[in-house]
Design a protein around this motif. Structure first.
Motif, short mmCIF file in Angstrom:
data_model
loop_
_atom_site.label_atom_id
_atom_site.label_comp_id
_atom_site.label_asym_id
_atom_site.label_seq_id
_atom_site.Cartn_x
_atom_site.Cartn_y
_atom_site.Cartn_z
N ASP A 175 -19.77 -30.23 6.13
CA ASP A 175 -18.84 -29.42 5.34
C ASP A 175 -19.24 -29.42 3.86
OD1 ASP A 175 -17.37 -28.81 7.59
OD2 ASP A 175 -15.89 -30.40 7.27
N LYS B 61 -22.47 -27.30 3.22
CA LYS B 61 -22.22 -25.85 3.15
C LYS B 61 -21.79 -25.45 1.74
CE LYS B 61 -20.71 -25.57 7.95
NZ LYS B 61 -19.54 -25.35 8.84
N GLN C 128 -23.89 -23.05 -0.83
CA GLN C 128 -23.28 -21.83 -1.32
C GLN C 128 -23.31 -21.76 -2.85
OE1 GLN C 128 -19.57 -22.20 0.75
NE2 GLN C 128 -20.36 -21.26 2.63
N ALA D 275 -25.25 -28.06 9.07
CA ALA D 275 -24.84 -27.05 8.09
C ALA D 275 -25.89 -25.95 7.93
CB ALA D 275 -24.56 -27.71 6.74
N GLU E 267 -25.79 -23.65 10.84
CA GLU E 267 -24.62 -22.77 10.83
C GLU E 267 -24.73 -21.69 9.75
OE1 GLU E 267 -21.10 -25.15 10.57
OE2 GLU E 267 -21.37 -26.03 12.58
N LEU E 268 -25.39 -22.04 8.64
CA LEU E 268 -25.56 -21.07 7.55
C LEU E 268 -26.73 -20.12 7.80
CD1 LEU E 268 -25.02 -23.41 4.46
CD2 LEU E 268 -23.46 -21.61 5.24
#
Length: 349
Positions: free
Chosen positions: A210, A213, A217, A239, A242-243
């Motif tokens: 978490d 991410k 970003q 991460a 998932e990104l």
């Protein structure tokens, strides 16, 4: 650094014991007292309660205890300093002859560790610095771990890149690895730390994911992540997957498990290298060290288990799929001569 669960009545945690062969209560032929008569009790008091590393560490400790005929009682913590402190007190009250303290927060442990010494109990610490000359320190050569991983990062990317760094202060192995990170940045000003994050808890990997991410970003130009604990690296990989940026980032870590090997070797994995010792071997060394103390022998104050660098290419080229494969195909990984003695049997399954 690494991982577990359970406990005892007063601490909400459960102690488990392993009765070994030679059976607990039997003597070990040719061994010094008290191992010649048997009946030696040792407590392993842990702090971190999650992750493959700590499971393997405990398994190695159990194997070596079994070989020595030690009744090893494991107090498994959940990152609760007060509970770990109480467990040390409980081990003292149980009348053990030795205590191994696995990780933890020094400020909550120093006085109870001294209390154990005052009671005539031998104490060994793994990856927690209790600042006591009477307590040997077992460690994985954390400086060498970090140097190997960062050396590979520099070999792959040169001395100028934008980096993310996963770190939590206050844990001896992470603090030692951090010293090398700071030295590396100072020596290579082109390595720019764009973001720092991290968590150590019951869900370290998911919590780190978490945070990762959010870090990416805010800093999409990060190309290298130094995550010097495999649960950190696992979270970073989760991460980046998932990104959808796994092809743009490379992860360098410390520590290894069979699950890690699977993730590193996977097609398209951004996790390309880790520096590690075999946690089971470290567990064996910890038990050997406390056994030598109990027998009146000196294991040394700083007991170092040397690491090896493991790359994605190593794993793929050698078809390494498990820690057991590493033991066979990278022999330096599977053994250590630290804290050995002629009377201490080799740990076996």
């Amino acid at each position: 650094m690494k991982r577990f669960a359970l406990g005892l009545a007063g601490a909400g945690l459960l102690a488990t014991s392993l009765i070994g062969a030679p059976a607990y209560g039997e003597g070990l032929a040719g061994a010094p007292a008290p191992f010649d008569k048997g009946g030696v009790k040792v407590a392993l008091v842990t702090f971190i309660s999650a992750g493959d590393f700590f499971q393997a560490y405990q398994a190695g400790a159990q194997k070596q205890a079994k070989a020595l005929g030690i009744d090893l009682q494991i107090f498994s913590g959940r990152q609760d300093a007060a509970a770990q402190r109480e467990q040390v007190e409980q081990a003292i009250n149980l009348g053990v002859q030795g205590i191994i303290i696995d990780h933890g927060q020094p400020e909550s442990l120093k006085d109870v560790a001294q209390k154990a010494l005052d009671a005539g109990i031998k104490v060994v610490a793994f990856d927690v610095d209790l600042g006591n000359p009477a307590i040997p320190q077992v460690e994985q050569s954390d400086h060498e771990l970090a140097k190997a991983a960062l050396g590979q990062a520099i070999a792959d990317h040169g001395t100028a890149f934008n980096a993310g760094y996963v770190y939590v202060a206050g844990f001896a192995p992470l603090d030692r690895r951090n010293e090398v990170w700071e030295e590396t940045k100072k020596a290579n000003p082109g390595i720019v730390e764009k973001a720092r994050w991290g968590a150590v808890n019951d869900t370290t990997a998911s919590s780190t994911a978490d945070q990762t991410k959010a870090a990416f970003q805010a800093n999409p130009d990060i190309t290298v992540v130094f995550a010097p604990y495999d649960e950190f690296a696992r979270g970073v990989k989760l991460a980046t997957d998932e990104l959808g940026i796994s092809d743009k980032v490379k992860i360098y870590s410390a520590d290894v498990s069979t699950a890690d090997i699977t993730e590193i070797a996977a097609e398209g994995s951004p996790w390309v290298a880790t520096a590690a010792t075999n946690p089971a071997v470290v567990g064996e060394v910890s038990v050997r060290a406390v056994a030598k103390l109990i027998a009146g022998e000196d294991p040394g104050h700083n007991i170092v288990v040397k690491p090896v660098l493991i790359t994605q290419k190593d794993l793929r080229d050698n078809a390494i799929k498990t820690v057991e494969d590493l033991n066979v195909k990278l022999p330096a990984f599977g053994k250590s001569d630290a804290a050995t003695a002629s009377w201490i049997p080799v740990a076996t399954q």
